[in-house]
Write an enzyme that holds these catalytic residues in place. Structure first.
Site, mmCIF file in Angstrom:
data_model
loop_
_atom_site.group_PDB
_atom_site.id
_atom_site.type_symbol
_atom_site.label_atom_id
_atom_site.label_comp_id
_atom_site.label_asym_id
_atom_site.label_seq_id
_atom_site.Cartn_x
_atom_site.Cartn_y
_atom_site.Cartn_z
ATOM 1 N N CYS A 163 0.811 -1.226 0.000
ATOM 2 C CA CYS A 163 0.000 0.000 0.000
ATOM 3 C C CYS A 163 0.841 1.271 0.000
ATOM 4 C CB CYS A 163 -0.947 -0.002 1.190
ATOM 5 S SG CYS A 163 -1.971 -1.485 1.294
ATOM 6 N N HIS A 214 -3.605 6.927 2.338
ATOM 7 C CA HIS A 214 -3.991 5.629 1.794
ATOM 8 C C HIS A 214 -5.393 5.295 2.271
ATOM 9 C CE1 HIS A 214 -4.299 1.473 0.861
ATOM 10 N NE2 HIS A 214 -4.066 1.055 2.091
ATOM 11 N N ASN A 240 -10.243 -0.277 -0.738
ATOM 12 C CA ASN A 240 -8.790 -0.217 -0.569
ATOM 13 C C ASN A 240 -8.146 -0.793 -1.830
ATOM 14 O OD1 ASN A 240 -6.100 -0.781 0.072
ATOM 15 N ND2 ASN A 240 -6.545 -1.447 2.147
#
Length: 320
Positions: A111, A247, A277
């Site tokens: 990520c 994020h 996500n």
């Protein structure tokens, strides 16, 4: 030389999967997912690939920047879900867009991948080795999810985001990145098992597995601390930041970071509600949404911070 973002682009798969749809194929509900994560829907691939999504995001970013692919010196893709072990996604993008002069390679930082790509490109450009760089975060996470594990699979989506970096006024004012491999097992996905004449195994497919509580603890302590350190290095106050682009993992993480920074949630744009996500792609997709909506003006200061598998994190402050 100051290094700044010259243009942004993104691409999301056509197919949208809502929480209500997921409730028809597993024991979950829109209320259960959205109340815990803030996610209402996500885009999942049908025919699209990581490379194809990267190429479309790249084309959009180049168009926004007014840069031709032939002018690129460097292409870096942050991804953990490339279509092939080799060639790299970056090399496949290079071929597809005709960036014949560019050096191309991938980065695996989960990520944090886009932030690691940005910092790497910054180093190349700041040193004068290269002049223009294309950085991409792209993921086909639906490929590595266990769709029987309702605690994990409902969180993730697919997509790609990109940015073009080059010389300009303002630009990146400060950054940091870090890793904590000791805790890497709390968010992991095993690769191929040994398979050779000396090993008699029947390799099984592995999927992403995550200790959500540990990841949450890591994020809500590491991210605000990282942001505060970067702001201090750049000698910029929290009140000077127009937006914090984090994020897009979980709304509760973002709310906790905002609280610890004593900053209003209005400064934290959200895309996870309709994207979920998307690991390395989440920050560049959010950045492109904010840019294309006209929310940024020249001179605005923004913070971007990614965090995730590894465990890794990366933060930067820049002037638009």
């Amino acid at each position: 030389m100051s290094v700044k973002i010259l243009g942004t682009g993104s691409f999301l798969p056509e197919s949208v999967v809502t929480n209500d749809f997921l409730s028809t194929i597993m024991d979950t509900s829109d209320e259960w997912i959205s109340s815990r994560t803030g996610i209402k829907a996500r885009h999942l691939v049908k025919k699209e690939t990581t490379t194809q999504m990267s190429v479309e995001a790249a084309k959009n970013a180049l168009l926004d920047a007014g840069i031709q692919a032939a002018e690129l010196d460097l292409i870096i893709v942050g991804t953990i879900t490339g279509d092939d072990i080799t060639p790299s996604t970056a090399c496949e993008v290079q071929a597809a867009i005709g960036a014949k002069a560019a050096v191309a390679f991938d980065i695996n930082a989960a990520c944090s991948g886009f932030m690691f790509a940005m910092h790497s490109a910054y180093a190349y450009l700041q040193s004068g080795i290269y002049q223009n760089a294309l950085i991409i975060g792209a993921e086909t996470l639906s490929r590595i999810m266990d769709w029987n594990d309702r605690s994990t699979c409902v969180l993730f989506g697919d997509g790609a985001g990109a940015a073009v970096l080059g010389a300009g006024q303002g630009g990146i004012l400060g950054f940091e990145q870090g890793s904590d491999g000791v805790k890497g097992s709390v968010l992991a996905c095993r690769a191929r098992a040994n398979s050779n004449p000396l090993v008699q195994e029947n390799p099984e497919t592995d999927y992403v597995h995550m200790d959500g509580q540990e990841v949450y603890k890591f994020a809500v302590t590491t991210v605000p601390a990282s942001i505060e350190r970067v702001l201090e290095k750049a000698q910029v106050g929290t009140e000077e930041i127009k937006y914090f682009l984090l994020h897009q993992a979980n709304i509760r993480i973002i709310q906790s970071v905002a609280k610890r920074l004593h900053a209003p949630m209005e400064k934290f744009p959200i895309s996870l509600d309709h994207c979920g996500n998307i690991s390395a792609a989440s920050i560049p997709i959010l950045l492109d949404e904010v840019n294309k909506k006209g929310m940024l003006e020249e001179g605005d200061k923004i913070v971007m911070s990614g965090f995730g598998g590894g465990l890794t994190w990366g933060t930067c402050i820049l002037e638009w």
